[in-house]
Write an enzyme that holds these catalytic residues in place. Structure first.
Site, mmCIF file in Angstrom:
data_model
loop_
_atom_site.group_PDB
_atom_site.id
_atom_site.type_symbol
_atom_site.label_atom_id
_atom_site.label_comp_id
_atom_site.label_asym_id
_atom_site.label_seq_id
_atom_site.Cartn_x
_atom_site.Cartn_y
_atom_site.Cartn_z
ATOM 1 N N HIS A 287 -30.007 28.447 104.450
ATOM 2 C CA HIS A 287 -31.299 28.587 103.538
ATOM 3 C C HIS A 287 -31.194 29.130 101.978
ATOM 4 O O HIS A 287 -29.944 30.035 102.174
ATOM 5 C CB HIS A 287 -32.247 29.078 104.306
ATOM 6 C CG HIS A 287 -33.509 29.279 103.509
ATOM 7 N ND1 HIS A 287 -34.031 30.150 102.820
ATOM 8 C CD2 HIS A 287 -34.641 28.765 103.949
ATOM 9 C CE1 HIS A 287 -35.171 30.159 102.395
ATOM 10 N NE2 HIS A 287 -35.589 29.129 103.258
ATOM 11 N N ASP B 295 -28.540 35.285 109.490
ATOM 12 C CA ASP B 295 -29.986 35.027 109.196
ATOM 13 C C ASP B 295 -30.473 34.494 110.470
ATOM 14 O O ASP B 295 -30.175 33.251 110.855
ATOM 15 C CB ASP B 295 -29.807 33.828 108.078
ATOM 16 C CG ASP B 295 -31.135 33.317 107.763
ATOM 17 O OD1 ASP B 295 -31.932 33.638 108.516
ATOM 18 O OD2 ASP B 295 -31.250 32.431 107.036
ATOM 19 N N GLN C 243 -34.718 31.725 111.976
ATOM 20 C CA GLN C 243 -35.213 30.630 113.017
ATOM 21 C C GLN C 243 -34.651 30.804 114.438
ATOM 22 O O GLN C 243 -35.010 30.033 115.237
ATOM 23 C CB GLN C 243 -34.631 29.161 112.578
ATOM 24 C CG GLN C 243 -35.157 29.094 111.132
ATOM 25 C CD GLN C 243 -36.788 28.587 110.952
ATOM 26 O OE1 GLN C 243 -37.385 28.521 112.061
ATOM 27 N NE2 GLN C 243 -37.262 28.417 109.825
ATOM 28 N N LYS D 234 -42.888 34.106 111.016
ATOM 29 C CA LYS D 234 -42.307 32.974 111.978
ATOM 30 C C LYS D 234 -42.248 33.020 113.262
ATOM 31 O O LYS D 234 -41.697 32.413 114.187
ATOM 32 C CB LYS D 234 -40.849 32.655 111.441
ATOM 33 C CG LYS D 234 -40.751 31.997 110.030
ATOM 34 C CD LYS D 234 -39.240 31.497 109.763
ATOM 35 C CE LYS D 234 -39.047 31.575 108.282
ATOM 36 N NZ LYS D 234 -39.597 30.439 107.378
ATOM 37 N N CYS E 76 -35.790 24.203 101.125
ATOM 38 C CA CYS E 76 -34.841 25.360 100.474
ATOM 39 C C CYS E 76 -33.430 25.487 101.091
ATOM 40 O O CYS E 76 -32.902 26.481 101.490
ATOM 41 C CB CYS E 76 -35.541 26.830 100.750
ATOM 42 S SG CYS E 76 -37.133 26.927 100.324
#
Ligand code: C6P
Length: 420
Positions: free
Chosen positions: A131, A209, A212, A235, A374
């Site tokens: 991202h 990261d 998700q 999220k 993104c």
């Protein structure tokens, strides 16, 4: 096309759906099928109530007062940090820094750790799955320090080229590997534990990261062995405006502050200052206490549903979706097939722009995202400008998938291979 028989679900998503008041409304006059949780999730009553109760009963600034309300607010903020540490199995809650979101967490690491530890000749390893939030901060720090960026590519199924990664580790002076745990566009689950083992063998640290992954699976920072991790509250059924940067204590203690101001200092003189201990050193200014309280309620909610059950539910729903979507003429599906795929389905239809797909789906009450997500470098790698993307979460049911599939068939009959 025929609709497959509904599978035996062990997870009662219809009951979970009832916990989310917004999912009781209609969209464009139709039943709402919310399939954009990779962008942001909806919030259960429990989280909304926790935020509401904070402002009604406990609101005051933290650390600054000696009165009852301030003590209460400070206690709730501190408890929220403890709750987040337990969620990710952090050894020490002071390693969990509250920030606004994943983007801010990654900027914090790139700026503070990066500027202190990188110099000309060093390599920063990223991947084409990233991202923009895990690319641009590293580009900025590379410009400032003279470090070089190296990218690990994907194969045609969207999995990381581990052979290429190992080659880069062998050839370059790699100081940091910054990698997504789950791709927001392809759903690829990267082999983070293996990536970390190899990075550490080469003397590099790993920044994950986890925007998700933390919402969808049990993420254990000690088991993964990673050094830093970033994720967002919004999220994971929590509020917008709060996220977490977790880092190993020894690394955090050696890092300079990211922002200066109130709360993060020990002493301020006219010409210099000294810093507070962790976590305050990285939390300048008044924190988002109500959002931290809401995030802790979200962590409790997800933990009670059970991450094993959440993951199984998403696998089952994704397979149910892929099974039907594959049958649609002219559809192109992206991402790997198998256990290393999360509940994200990016797709294209012959002859239809993703934005047209999304707006026709919107007319049917189906919320999906269209665009580059993104992840422009990934779009270029896939040789597309955009995709449409459906993403699944705890409250999605097979009825949502059926609504999606029928709506795509309708799009196809207007634009695509299904057109007569
Ligand atoms: N992805 C999506 O629709 P923020 O905006 O800071 O909470 O999260 C940024 C971010 C970082 N990494 C990954 C893997 C992400 O998916 C995201 C956010 C959203 O896919 C908005 S672009």
């Amino acid at each position: 096309m025929s609709t497959p028989a509904r599978s035996q679900a062990t997870f009662d998503a219809a009951r979970v759906r009832a916990d989310f008041p917004i999912l009781g409304r209609t969209a464009r006059g139709k039943r709402l099928a919310y399939l954009d949780s990779a962008a942001s999730t909806q919030k259960p009553t429990r989280v909304i109530d926790a935020i509401n109760a904070f402002y009604r009963e406990s609101n005051a600034n933290v650390h600054r007062g000696v009165y009852e309300l301030s003590e209460k607010s400070t206690e709730l903020y501190d408890q929220a940090r403890g709750r987040i540490a337990r969620l990710i199995n952090a050894p020490d809650k002071r390693e969990c820094i509250f920030v606004r979101n994943t983007t801010e967490a990654l900027n914090l690491v790139a700026n503070s750790w990066g500027r202190e530890n990188l110099s000309a000749g060093d390599a920063i390893v990223l991947t084409t799955l990233e991202h923009h939030s895990n690319i641009v901060p590293w580009q900025l720090v590379a410009q400032q320090t003279g470090a070089q960026l190296r990218y690990v590519d994907i194969d045609d199924d969207g999995r990381l080229r581990m052979d290429q990664y190992q080659q880069i580790l062998k050839e370059e002076a790699v100081k940091v590997v910054a990698v997504t745990h789950v791709s927001n566009t392809l759903g690829t689950i990267t082999p983070l534990k293996e990536i970390t083992r190899l990075a550490h063998d080469a003397g590099a640290i790993v920044v994950a990261d986890a925007a998700q992954s933390v919402p969808h699976m049990q993420v254990d920072v000690q088991d993964l062995g990673i050094d830093f991790m970033a994720f967002s509250g919004h999220k994971m059924v929590g509020p917008m405006g709060i996220g977490v940067m977790w880092g190993r204590r020894d690394l955090l203690e050696a890092m300079p502050p990211y922002q200066g101001g109130g709360s993060m200092i020990r002493e301020v003189h006219l010409d210099h200052s000294t810093w507070a201990d962790l976590p305050e050193k990285f939390e300048a200014g008044t924190p988002s206490v109500a959002d931290a309280v809401g995030l802790a309620a979200a962590a409790d909610y997800l933990s009670e549903l059970g991450f094993e059950q959440i993951r199984q539910h998403e696998i089952q729903l994704t397979n149910y979706a892929l099974g039907q979507l594959k049958e649609i003429p002219g559809i192109r599906l992206f991402g790997p097939d198998g256990e290393d795929r999360a509940g994200v389905v990016s797709f294209l239809l012959d002859g239809a722009h993703p934005h047209d797909i999304a707006s026709i789906l919107d007319g049917e009450g189906v919320a999906v995202r269209a665009g580059h997500h993104c992840a422009q470098p990934l779009m270029r790698r896939l040789d597309v400008t955009a995709t449409a993307r459906a993403s699944f979460y705890v409250y999605n049911t097979e009825e949502d998938v059926d609504q999606l599939v029928h709506s795509i068939e309708a799009v196809n009959s207007i634009f695509g291979s299904g057109a007569r």
